[in-house]
Structure formats: C-alpha cells, structure tokens
Enzyme design. Structure first.
Site, short mmCIF file in Angstrom:
data_model
loop_
_atom_site.label_atom_id
_atom_site.label_comp_id
_atom_site.label_asym_id
_atom_site.label_seq_id
_atom_site.Cartn_x
_atom_site.Cartn_y
_atom_site.Cartn_z
N CYS A 18 -36.97 -36.66 -17.41
CA CYS A 18 -36.37 -36.90 -18.74
C CYS A 18 -37.34 -37.61 -19.68
O CYS A 18 -37.04 -37.79 -20.87
CB CYS A 18 -35.08 -37.68 -18.61
N CYS A 40 -21.55 -40.40 -19.92
CA CYS A 40 -22.66 -39.49 -19.60
C CYS A 40 -23.17 -38.74 -20.83
O CYS A 40 -22.38 -38.28 -21.64
CB CYS A 40 -22.23 -38.47 -18.57
N SER A 41 -24.50 -38.58 -20.89
CA SER A 41 -25.07 -37.71 -21.91
C SER A 41 -24.77 -36.26 -21.53
O SER A 41 -24.58 -35.95 -20.36
CB SER A 41 -26.57 -37.95 -22.04
N ILE A 45 -25.17 -31.86 -21.50
CA ILE A 45 -26.18 -30.82 -21.22
C ILE A 45 -26.47 -30.13 -22.55
O ILE A 45 -25.56 -29.60 -23.19
CB ILE A 45 -25.63 -29.85 -20.16
N LYS A 105 -26.52 -40.03 -25.69
CA LYS A 105 -25.07 -39.89 -25.47
C LYS A 105 -24.42 -38.95 -26.49
O LYS A 105 -23.68 -38.04 -26.10
CB LYS A 105 -24.43 -41.28 -25.54
N HIS A 141 -29.06 -34.57 -24.99
CA HIS A 141 -30.24 -34.88 -24.17
C HIS A 141 -30.89 -33.60 -23.64
O HIS A 141 -30.78 -33.28 -22.46
CB HIS A 141 -29.80 -35.82 -23.04
#
Ligand code: ZN
Lengths: 167, 393
Positions: free
Chosen positions: B82, B206-207, B209, B333, B337
C-alpha cells in the site's frame, strides 16, 4: 461474478462477444475468457524437523549454536553469525496472549471455515507465535495465560493453535 | 539538487467500470502534464507504482508509454504494497537528486475492481508472511490491523466508538472532495452499527476497494528555473522504514516501528523538531486504511505521546482548526484506497493544500508552508514519510 459470467455466455451467442453490462454504472465490460488457478509449491526441505516435531505435538524452533539466537518461524541460516550451524529446540508450551482478532469476512480459500480467531502469544522463552485461538474469543483478553496445542485441522493436516489456560 | 512537484493530476476514485487501465491512468497523467506545462519530450523518466494482481495488465509502464505517446524515456514499475505510491515518488525523487534525470513522471495506479471483491480479499490478505500467516491462519488485511487495534484498546483503554470517530471525521471531509469514492457524511451510530469485518473492526472502520490514479511531475531545481515554474512545492525530505514480514517477529502491536523510524529520519532531514513536529507542519495525510491505524499514526508521527493519540480524535484535534488537520481529503477511508495510487494522491493533496487550491470547507491554514504524507505498506511492512514544503530546504 457468476451473474457476469452467465450474461457473457449468453452474449457470446446473442451479441457475438463475451460481454456484460455492469449493473451499477451501466458500463460495458469484457468478461475475461481465461481462468487462472494459483497453487504454490513451497520448499520445506530445510525445515522438515519442524513438521516432524508438530506430529509429536511439539513446537520446534531453530537455535544458532554460535550466538544462541532462537528463530521462529525456524530459519536455516543465522545472519548474525553468517553461519548455518543450528540446533532444533522445543519451545516452551505456555505463554501470554498479546492480541487477537476474529476474522468474519474470510478469503474464499477459507470459506469452509466459520469465523475464526487469529491470535499472537508470547511464549515463556520470549518467542512470539501467530496461530488460531481455540474457544470463545469473548472469554479471553490480552495478558491472560495461554498454551500451545497441536491438533488436526478440518482439512486433515496437523497445525498448532493457541488455547486459553483455565483459571 | 532540490526536487519540486510542478504539476499534479488526480482521477475520480471509486468503482471505475467506465474506463480501462490506460484510460484511468491518463485521467491523472494529462492534467499533471498540463498543469506543469510539459510535453512528452520533456519527460526523461517514468515511474509507475501499481501493485496489480487483481487487474489484467502487468506491463503497465510500456502500456502507458504507448497510450501516452512518450518517446526515449526510461521506465520502471514499483511495488511496496500500500506504500507503492510513495515508493514510486522515491524512485523519481532520488533519480533527480542524483542528477540522473531532470523531469520525471510519477504515476500511481490501481484498478482493483477488475476482479470480484472475494478475489481482492484473498489477494490482499497475502501482503504479510504468506506461509506462516496466510496459508494456515487466513489472516486478512483488516485482520492484520485489527490485531493492532485490539492491542491498542487493551493497553490504552480506547474503544470501538473512538475508532468510529476517525471514520466520521474522514467522511466529513470526503464529502467535500469531488474526487472521493464516498462523498457523504456518516453518523457515529451508522459506523458503530455496521457489521463486523475483523473484530474489533466493522465495515465503517475499513477503507474500500477502489479504482483510481494520481500523477505528479517532478523536476530538478535547474528545470524549475529554466522553465520559469511558479506553482510548485518541494520535497523537503523522505524517511523510509521496513518491518518484519511476520507480525510475530515484532515487539509491539501498538505502534509500527517502521513508521516511527521513517518519521524520525524525515523530521531530522527537514530540520523539524521531533518533540513537537505539529508546530512546524500545517497538515498531514496519514495512512488510515483502518480507523485505528490513523490513531497509531498520530503517535508514530509524534503528533501525540504514546497512548494519547486517541485523545486527539476524542477532542477533534485533527479537524481543521485543531492541533494538526489530518486527512482533510477524506483519507483512505472516504476518498478510497487504490493501492498504488494512494501515495501519489497524498502528494497531489500536499500540492493542493500548500498552494491553497483545496475545495471549500477543506482548505487548511498554511502558516509554516509544510505538509506531511505518511504512507504505510502492509501492516508497517514498509513506511514512507514524505515532507513537502513551499520553500526548498
Ligand atoms: Zn548466530
């Protein structure tokens, strides 16, 4: 994905190409005709003692004969001594829980399992171990006593797990 | 040789089913070249940060070379999980610093939605130690950070509600960012009541997809002068750290050692007081792939003392007007991402913030003329801390 595949199969016949429309955006997609299955073949030639130990219910690590460094996961080489003169030692069975998580959203390759708890524990000889935690994750907190046990997994092979110590 | 960012471009982040890989990249490359006022012949090196796996094309630099009609240009694909975007910036930055290149195009790119979500969950869980963590214990990307969240909660008394406050803040600013995947505010209740992904993380921790691209043009001080560039920011310093593949080989789960190290290196090189760096920096983008990761980042970056990061979010100190505004672009977020694009997107944000170009309601006060980007690959497997400034060092 299955919807897209079915649509593409129909569209090969009706439209002439493996295409489908993305529901949300309405954008036209080509649905790949080529599948790829990935399955790695990983050498354990130099750490096979680890698996022999596991069969006997023991968690083994390597220890450098020169400097005494203990390696877990076991390493063939000691990079400090630039040597590979190693002993296999049995790790202490008991330790303390460092942290845990319960994996609810599982990778497809773990679909056969219910949500599982992954934990990290520090054994009495200072080595840390990552493994599944057996039992109810709500009944244990970091700092509590745990031990290592070996059992057969649902898939049939031996693996070590972290088990809370009662009391 | 000082290195400047002289042009930036940023695609809309989200589920980009309307474009393919080179089209998505071009959405960032074109505005980057136009804002820098450079042509293909001016670029002498091209770095493409992309993690790939989930998308079809592997030879991405040649693909962009072809699509963008470049000529006589060196190129390279870069990967650091990442932190891929900042790793790509590092290659361009050091190429210019060493005198090997004068103008570098850095592209960060990811098209994650070319594969279905379960496949992405499968692949992204493999960014730690494959054999000792994934093969037998099925760790997932949220799971890795959840192990840190649990440890942080146990040590410092933080709660799931504290973590949710990070999501609320980042959605608040994401709502003001026209490039963000989620341009809507969320309530604390919404975040707390979402389903568990990896306890203690829920969906709103969670970030997402994401598909997206970002690009910057880097230029040497010489070229900045020769071309008479007025709108620019400088790379003041960069610190880079690495962590062990296995989490079990680490001492602590309440900080990321690679991040503390990278921050210290970056602060020292930029001449920033490591005891109170927030006094010399106007704002920061930190790697909030998960809510708790942002709180741990506050501490690794020394915006707060150990154990006090959670106080910053409780007291709203990382909103605009607080001690230091953090992720006022929505962060990973809410902005999204796209793995390889994230680090480059942070650089685009630094450019916009320092030059007072951010949208209404999310522009920080620029007093010191410095902005920080903290980009983590895996779970502290790689950390890049980059400090940008209006004046060169
Ligand atoms: Zn040794």
């Amino acid at each position: 994905m299955e919807d897209l595949r079915r649509a593409a199969e129909t569209n090969i016949r009706e439209y002439g190409f493996p295409v489908a429309i993305d529901e949300k955006s309405g954008a036209l997609q080509w649905v790949d005709m080529r599948d790829l299955t990935v399955k790695y073949i990983i050498s354990i030639e130099n750490i096979q003692n680890f698996f022999e130990g596991l069969k006997e219910g023991k968690l083994l690590a390597t220890k450098c004969r020169k400097c005494g460094e203990v390696f877990f996961p076991p390493q063939k080489d000691c990079p400090r001594c630039m040597d590979e003169d190693m002993d296999w030692i049995e790790l202490k069975n008991e330790g303390t829980l460092d942290t845990l998580t319960v994996i609810f959203v599982r990778p497809p390759s773990f679909a056969a399992y219910d949500p599982y708890t992954v934990a990290i524990a520090t054994l009495e000889d200072g080595v840390k171990v990552t493994a599944w935690l057996k039992g109810d994750p709500k009944k244990i907190k970091p700092g509590q006593k745990v031990k290592i046990e070996v059992s057969r997994r649902k898939e049939g092979y031996f693996m070590y797990e972290i088990v809370p110590v009662e009391g | 040789m000082s290195v400047a960012i002289i042009g930036v471009g940023h695609s809309r982040f989200g589920a980009r089913k309307d474009v393919n890989v080179p089209e998505l990249a071009w959405e960032a490359i074109k505005p980057a070249m136009q804002s820098a006022n450079v042509e293909q012949k001016d670029i002498d090196f091209m770095v493409v940060g992309t993690a790939g796996l989930w998308s079809s094309e592997a030879a991405v630099p040649p693909l962009l070379y072809e699509y963008g009609m470049f000529e006589d240009v060196g190129s390279m694909r870069v990967e650091a999980a990442c932190a891929t975007g900042n790793a790509a910036i590092r290659v361009g930055y050091t190429a210019i610093e060493s005198g090997e290149a004068d103008a570098v195009l850095v592209v960060g790119l990811e098209k994650m939605q070319e594969s279905p979500n379960p496949t992405v969950i499968e692949l992204i869980g493999r960014f730690g130690s494959y054999f000792w963590e994934f093969e037998n214990f099925g760790l997932t990307f949220p799971g890795y950070y959840a192990l840190h969240a649990t440890a942080y909660m146990a040590k410092y008394g933080a709660t799931e509600e504290d973590f949710a406050k990070v999501a609320v803040k980042n959605h608040h600013y994401g709502a003001k960012n026209p490039k963000a995947q989620f341009q809507r505010e969320i309530s604390l209740e919404q975040a707390i009541n979402s389903p568990y992904v990896a306890w203690p993380f829920k969906l709103f921790d969670c970030s997402p997809i994401t598909d997206g691209s970002a690009a910057v043009i880097l230029a040497s001080e010489e070229k900045v002068k020769e071309w008479g560039i007025e709108e620019k920011i400088w790379i003041l310093s960069q610190g880079v750290g690495t962590g062990t593949a296995n989490l079990s080989r680490r001492e602590s789960f309440t900080s990321l050692k690679s991040a503390s190290y990278a921050a210290e290196v970056a602060y020292r090189k930029a001449g920033i007081d490591i005891d109170a760096p927030y006094r010399q920096i106007d704002g920061a983008d930190v790697h909030d792939c998960f809510t708790a990761a942002e709180i741990i980042a506050y501490e690794d970056l020394r915006f707060a003392k150990r154990g006090e990061g959670v106080e910053l979010i409780r007291e709203e100190q990382t909103y605009i007007g607080g001690r230091i505004p953090v992720n006022v672009d929505g962060g990973l977020k809410a902005k999204g991402h796209p793995i390889g694009a994230t680090g480059v997107s942070q650089a685009v944000e630094a450019f916009k913030q320092l030059l007072n170009k951010a949208e209404n309601g999310r522009q920080i006060d620029v007093k010191n003329g410095r902005y920080l980007a903290h980009n983590v690959g895996g779970t502290g497997h790689y950390t890049y801390v980059t400090i940008y400034g209006l004046e060169k060092r």
